[in-house]
Scaffold this motif. Sequence first.
Motif, PDB file in Angstrom:
ATOM      1  N   PRO A 258      -9.660 -11.325  -5.593  1.00 28.53           N
ATOM      2  CA  PRO A 258      -9.483  -9.939  -6.052  1.00 28.53           C
ATOM      3  C   PRO A 258      -9.745  -8.909  -4.952  1.00 28.53           C
ATOM      4  CG  PRO A 258     -10.699 -11.202  -7.693  1.00 28.53           C
ATOM      5  CD  PRO A 258     -10.565 -12.079  -6.474  1.00 28.53           C
ATOM      6  N   VAL A 259     -10.735  -9.160  -4.111  1.00 28.36           N
ATOM      7  CA  VAL A 259     -11.044  -8.207  -3.038  1.00 28.36           C
ATOM      8  C   VAL A 259      -9.897  -8.133  -2.041  1.00 28.36           C
ATOM      9  CG1 VAL A 259     -12.571  -7.758  -1.077  1.00 28.36           C
ATOM     10  CG2 VAL A 259     -13.540  -8.418  -3.281  1.00 28.36           C
ATOM     11  N   MET A 260      -9.375  -9.270  -1.636  1.00 29.12           N
ATOM     12  CA  MET A 260      -8.270  -9.286  -0.674  1.00 29.12           C
ATOM     13  C   MET A 260      -7.039  -8.596  -1.271  1.00 29.12           C
ATOM     14  SD  MET A 260      -7.782 -10.278   2.464  1.00 29.12           S
ATOM     15  CE  MET A 260      -8.910 -11.603   2.787  1.00 29.12           C
TER      16      MET A 260
ATOM     17  N   MET B  24      -7.024  -6.286  -3.598  1.00 22.79           N
ATOM     18  CA  MET B  24      -7.296  -4.851  -3.717  1.00 22.79           C
ATOM     19  C   MET B  24      -7.156  -4.151  -2.360  1.00 22.79           C
ATOM     20  SD  MET B  24      -7.884  -2.347  -5.654  1.00 22.79           S
ATOM     21  CE  MET B  24      -8.355  -3.136  -7.171  1.00 22.79           C
ATOM     22  N   LEU B  25      -7.696  -4.765  -1.309  1.00 22.78           N
ATOM     23  CA  LEU B  25      -7.575  -4.168   0.026  1.00 22.78           C
ATOM     24  C   LEU B  25      -6.108  -4.054   0.436  1.00 22.78           C
ATOM     25  CD1 LEU B  25     -10.528  -5.953   1.884  1.00 22.78           C
ATOM     26  CD2 LEU B  25     -10.465  -3.593   1.006  1.00 22.78           C
ATOM     27  N   ALA B  26      -5.339  -5.107   0.177  1.00 26.44           N
ATOM     28  CA  ALA B  26      -3.904  -5.078   0.500  1.00 26.44           C
ATOM     29  C   ALA B  26      -3.190  -4.017  -0.332  1.00 26.44           C
ATOM     30  CB  ALA B  26      -3.281  -6.451   0.267  1.00 26.44           C
ATOM     31  N   ALA B  27      -3.539  -3.904  -1.607  1.00 24.87           N
ATOM     32  CA  ALA B  27      -2.905  -2.909  -2.469  1.00 24.87           C
ATOM     33  C   ALA B  27      -3.207  -1.489  -1.998  1.00 24.87           C
ATOM     34  CB  ALA B  27      -3.373  -3.095  -3.914  1.00 24.87           C
ATOM     35  N   VAL B  28      -4.437  -1.248  -1.573  1.00 24.45           N
ATOM     36  CA  VAL B  28      -4.809   0.080  -1.054  1.00 24.45           C
ATOM     37  C   VAL B  28      -3.970   0.410   0.174  1.00 24.45           C
ATOM     38  CG1 VAL B  28      -6.656   1.332   0.163  1.00 24.45           C
ATOM     39  CG2 VAL B  28      -7.142   0.173  -2.004  1.00 24.45           C
ATOM     40  N   ILE B  29      -3.871  -0.526   1.095  1.00 28.88           N
ATOM     41  CA  ILE B  29      -3.147  -0.277   2.342  1.00 28.88           C
ATOM     42  C   ILE B  29      -1.652  -0.097   2.082  1.00 28.88           C
ATOM     43  CG2 ILE B  29      -2.466  -1.316   4.549  1.00 28.88           C
ATOM     44  CD1 ILE B  29      -5.371  -2.495   4.628  1.00 28.88           C
ATOM     45  N   ILE B  30      -1.052  -0.998   1.329  1.00 24.23           N
ATOM     46  CA  ILE B  30       0.387  -0.908   1.051  1.00 24.23           C
ATOM     47  C   ILE B  30       0.685   0.329   0.208  1.00 24.23           C
ATOM     48  CG2 ILE B  30       2.338  -2.021  -0.104  1.00 24.23           C
ATOM     49  CD1 ILE B  30       1.058  -4.733   0.739  1.00 24.23           C
ATOM     50  N   GLY B  31      -0.152   0.590  -0.792  1.00 24.85           N
ATOM     51  CA  GLY B  31       0.050   1.763  -1.646  1.00 24.85           C
ATOM     52  C   GLY B  31      -0.013   3.066  -0.866  1.00 24.85           C
ATOM     53  N   ARG B  32      -0.957   3.169   0.039  1.00 25.17           N
ATOM     54  CA  ARG B  32      -1.081   4.376   0.858  1.00 25.17           C
ATOM     55  C   ARG B  32       0.142   4.539   1.741  1.00 25.17           C
ATOM     56  NH1 ARG B  32      -0.823   5.757   6.385  1.00 25.17           N
ATOM     57  NH2 ARG B  32      -2.278   7.415   6.881  1.00 25.17           N
ATOM     58  N   GLU B  33       0.620   3.441   2.326  1.00 23.78           N
ATOM     59  CA  GLU B  33       1.781   3.532   3.214  1.00 23.78           C
ATOM     60  C   GLU B  33       3.008   4.045   2.461  1.00 23.78           C
ATOM     61  OE1 GLU B  33       1.542   3.418   6.339  1.00 23.78           O
ATOM     62  OE2 GLU B  33      -0.429   2.532   6.491  1.00 23.78           O
ATOM     63  N   ILE B  34       3.205   3.549   1.259  1.00 24.49           N
ATOM     64  CA  ILE B  34       4.346   4.003   0.451  1.00 24.49           C
ATOM     65  C   ILE B  34       4.172   5.471   0.073  1.00 24.49           C
ATOM     66  CG2 ILE B  34       5.518   3.720  -1.775  1.00 24.49           C
ATOM     67  CD1 ILE B  34       4.863   0.667  -1.483  1.00 24.49           C
TER      68      ILE B  34
ATOM     69  N   VAL C 294      -1.218 -13.037   3.735  1.00 26.32           N
ATOM     70  CA  VAL C 294      -2.670 -13.240   3.706  1.00 26.32           C
ATOM     71  C   VAL C 294      -3.164 -13.368   2.273  1.00 26.32           C
ATOM     72  CG1 VAL C 294      -4.886 -12.121   4.194  1.00 26.32           C
ATOM     73  CG2 VAL C 294      -3.095 -12.139   5.946  1.00 26.32           C
ATOM     74  N   VAL C 295      -2.698 -12.483   1.393  1.00 22.69           N
ATOM     75  CA  VAL C 295      -3.134 -12.524  -0.009  1.00 22.69           C
ATOM     76  C   VAL C 295      -2.642 -13.799  -0.693  1.00 22.69           C
ATOM     77  CG1 VAL C 295      -2.896 -11.400  -2.270  1.00 22.69           C
ATOM     78  CG2 VAL C 295      -3.409 -10.038  -0.242  1.00 22.69           C
ATOM     79  N   GLU C 296      -1.449 -14.236  -0.337  1.00 24.66           N
ATOM     80  CA  GLU C 296      -0.926 -15.473  -0.938  1.00 24.66           C
ATOM     81  C   GLU C 296      -1.826 -16.658  -0.593  1.00 24.66           C
ATOM     82  OE1 GLU C 296       1.040 -19.178  -1.388  1.00 24.66           O
ATOM     83  OE2 GLU C 296       0.685 -18.315   0.585  1.00 24.66           O
ATOM     84  N   ARG C 297      -2.303 -16.703   0.623  1.00 24.62           N
ATOM     85  CA  ARG C 297      -3.149 -17.809   1.054  1.00 24.62           C
ATOM     86  C   ARG C 297      -4.603 -17.640   0.634  1.00 24.62           C
ATOM     87  NH1 ARG C 297      -1.920 -20.150   6.692  1.00 24.62           N
ATOM     88  NH2 ARG C 297      -0.255 -21.067   5.478  1.00 24.62           N
TER      89      ARG C 297
END
Length: 186
Positions: A89-91, A93-103, A82-85
């Motif tokens: 910056p908002v997309m 950041m949202l992806a980073a928050v979600i992936i970062g939390r999961e890790i 999704v971020v690649e397409r």
Amino acid sequence: MTLTIPTLLTLFRIVLIPVMVAVFYLPYGWTNIAAAGIFILGAVTDWADGWIARRYGMYSAFGAFLDPVADKLTVAFALLLVVERHDTPVMAMLAAVIIGREITISALREWMAQMGAHGLVKVAALGKLKTIVQMVAISCLLFEEDLLGLPVFRLGEWLLAVAAALTLWSGWDYLRAAWPTMRRKG
């Protein structure tokens, strides 16, 4: 090691990841819909493997390990697509928050298990709600197109923001529950 039906479904979910990625990059106009369909199939098998395991008592240590790994891999790869397409910056950041939390929470669970306090960081209702919102959001973002006049992608953006907020909230709950053990056993 015996492979149970839930574990086979989890393995199937992992196999779907490269299929989703390959389909996403095919040079056809329908690939977004197909990638969303593959992601949704993975989400349905995630629900099914949990239901079957609980209903029929088909638990295994390998399945308990593999299920959250499959979840995190699927979500991370889908968010990267999704971020690649849609590289805003908002997309990102949202992806980073979600992936970062999961890790972070995966590492916390592992550490707490080593400390003998694994029960303190079990999945809670808030985490389940976060997962549902996240799966619907990512499905909408992969689908991209309006459907019956409904702005599916815009809905996906809003839901991803809600999922990120729920992600932070549930992550905070996990950290707060683990904090006494973390302080004692440093």
